[in-house]
Scaffold this motif. Structure first.
Motif, short mmCIF file in Angstrom:
data_model
loop_
_atom_site.label_atom_id
_atom_site.label_comp_id
_atom_site.label_asym_id
_atom_site.label_seq_id
_atom_site.Cartn_x
_atom_site.Cartn_y
_atom_site.Cartn_z
N LEU A 9 53.34 41.93 7.57
CA LEU A 9 52.50 40.94 6.90
C LEU A 9 51.57 40.32 7.92
N ILE A 10 50.28 40.28 7.62
CA ILE A 10 49.29 39.68 8.51
C ILE A 10 48.54 38.60 7.75
N THR A 11 48.47 37.41 8.31
CA THR A 11 47.69 36.34 7.68
C THR A 11 46.30 36.28 8.31
N GLY A 12 45.34 35.73 7.56
CA GLY A 12 43.98 35.55 8.08
C GLY A 12 43.25 36.86 8.30
N ASN A 83 51.39 35.99 12.42
CA ASN A 83 50.79 34.72 12.02
C ASN A 83 49.45 34.57 12.73
N ASN A 84 48.42 35.09 12.11
CA ASN A 84 47.09 35.15 12.73
C ASN A 84 46.13 34.09 12.20
N ALA A 85 46.35 33.58 11.00
CA ALA A 85 45.41 32.65 10.38
C ALA A 85 45.19 31.41 11.25
N GLY A 86 43.95 31.01 11.38
CA GLY A 86 43.64 29.81 12.16
C GLY A 86 42.15 29.66 12.36
N PHE A 87 41.75 28.48 12.84
CA PHE A 87 40.34 28.23 13.15
C PHE A 87 40.26 27.24 14.29
N GLY A 88 39.06 27.05 14.81
CA GLY A 88 38.85 26.12 15.90
C GLY A 88 37.97 24.95 15.49
N GLN A 89 38.46 23.73 15.70
CA GLN A 89 37.67 22.53 15.49
C GLN A 89 37.23 21.99 16.84
N PRO A 90 35.97 22.23 17.23
CA PRO A 90 35.49 21.70 18.50
C PRO A 90 35.30 20.18 18.44
N GLY A 91 35.09 19.61 19.60
CA GLY A 91 34.80 18.18 19.67
C GLY A 91 35.57 17.48 20.76
N ALA A 92 34.90 16.55 21.42
CA ALA A 92 35.59 15.70 22.39
C ALA A 92 36.64 14.88 21.66
N ASN A 108 46.56 25.61 11.69
CA ASN A 108 47.01 26.28 12.91
C ASN A 108 48.49 26.08 13.23
N VAL A 109 49.03 24.94 12.83
CA VAL A 109 50.43 24.63 13.19
C VAL A 109 51.33 24.57 11.96
N PHE A 110 51.03 23.67 11.02
CA PHE A 110 51.93 23.50 9.87
C PHE A 110 51.93 24.74 8.97
N ILE A 131 58.52 38.27 14.80
CA ILE A 131 57.52 37.27 14.44
C ILE A 131 56.52 37.16 15.59
N ILE A 132 55.26 37.41 15.28
CA ILE A 132 54.19 37.35 16.29
C ILE A 132 53.31 36.15 15.97
N GLN A 133 53.29 35.18 16.86
CA GLN A 133 52.48 33.97 16.68
C GLN A 133 51.17 34.11 17.46
N HIS A 134 50.06 33.84 16.81
CA HIS A 134 48.77 33.94 17.51
C HIS A 134 48.45 32.62 18.20
N GLY A 135 48.71 32.59 19.48
CA GLY A 135 48.36 31.43 20.28
C GLY A 135 46.98 31.60 20.88
N SER A 136 46.83 31.22 22.13
CA SER A 136 45.52 31.29 22.79
C SER A 136 45.71 31.00 24.27
N VAL A 137 44.72 31.39 25.06
CA VAL A 137 44.69 30.94 26.44
C VAL A 137 44.63 29.41 26.46
#
Length: 274
Positions: A9-12, A83-92, A108-110, A131-137
């Motif tokens: 199963l792949i999300t996103g 678990n691939n679904a996610g997005f990035g919210q930029p901003g200081a 991204n988390v819940f 279970i493969i979680q898509h994290g990031s650098v």
């Protein structure tokens, strides 16, 4: 669990890494269940021959409904979830509303956590799974103007590390992908989130935002195509021993190394240049 008929199963999967991985693994002979959060994308992916379901990770009922449909096709088992679904919210950080931060964590988390909980029920019953979680650098190091995204990926690291310890007495593997820059719609979607949720004009970082919005994505160093992530996912599926994490892109290796060997002060100096 190294058989080519493994179920995953792949999300996103509407675009980018999820989309490319679904196609890649299906072409390799795996039974892939691609999920997306919009009905129009379900039909589009189905037209390409992918078994596709509606699954919005922020809506528990869509997770449960899709898993029930998948189990009907697999005699009640599921070998792998990505678990691939996610997005990035930029901003200081000072420019982020609490609501924008909540929205970042909802997906991204819940959302990732809810999928994990539902899949664990299946895997514990069958006695195995991955279970493969898509994290990031950016779950290893932090970059300025990415506070919400940094925080969400650090949270994934914490959840994954803890879950791995708690599953040591089972045959369930849990791992995290620390991806660096990958060709996808991630940057385009992040720009849209910047414009929507950040008061650029009145921020003391307004010039930084303008620079990021107008930057040429082709100049991003160490960028890899999404297919490279797909290959790592297959490597995990076929491995007898799954590693706790997988670095993807040279940027991740470099920054991960610097995190280990430099003092925080020295690392901050370098990261402030990026």
């Amino acid at each position: 669990m190294n058989l080519r008929n493994s179920t995953i199963l792949i999300t996103g999967c509407s675009s980018g890494i999820g989309y490319e991985t679904a196609l890649y693994l299906q072409n390799k002979g795996y039974q892939v269940f691609a999920t997306v959060r919009k009905e129009k994308d379900v039909k589009r992916l189905q037209s390409l021959g992918l078994t596709t379901f509606l699954l919005d990770v922020t809506k528990k009922e869509t997770i449960e409904n899709t898993l029930n449909q998948i189990l009907l096709q697999t005699n009640g088992t599921l070998d792998v979830v990505f678990n691939n679904a996610g997005f990035g919210q930029p901003g200081a950080v000072e420019d982020l509303s609490t609501q924008a931060l909540k929205e970042q964590f909802e997906t991204n988390v819940f959302g990732l956590h809810e999928v994990t909980l539902q899949v664990l029920k299946i895997m514990k019953k069958q006695g195995f799974g991955t279970i493969i979680q898509h994290g990031s650098v950016l779950g290893i190091i932090s970059l300025k103007l990415r506070g919400a995204y940094n925080a969400s990926k650090y949270a994934i690291e914490g959840l994954t590390d803890t879950l791995r310890l708690e599953l040591r007495d089972t045959n369930i593997n849990v791992t995290v992908l620390n991806t660096g820059p990958i060709t996808s719609n991630f940057r385009k979607n992040a720009i849209a989130k910047t414009i929507k949720n950040i008061d650029i004009k009145n921020s003391r970082f307004s010039k930084n935002y303008a620079k990021n919005i107008n930057a040429d994505k082709s100049t991003v160093p160490f960028n890899l195509e999404a297919i490279e992530v797909s290959k790592i996912v297959e490597k995990i599926i076929t491995s007898k021993t799954v590693k706790p994490r997988y670095y993807i892109t040279k940027a991740t290796y470099i920054l991960g190394y610097l995190k280990r060997v430099l003092s925080t002060k020295k690392l901050d100096f370098i990261l402030n240049k990026i």
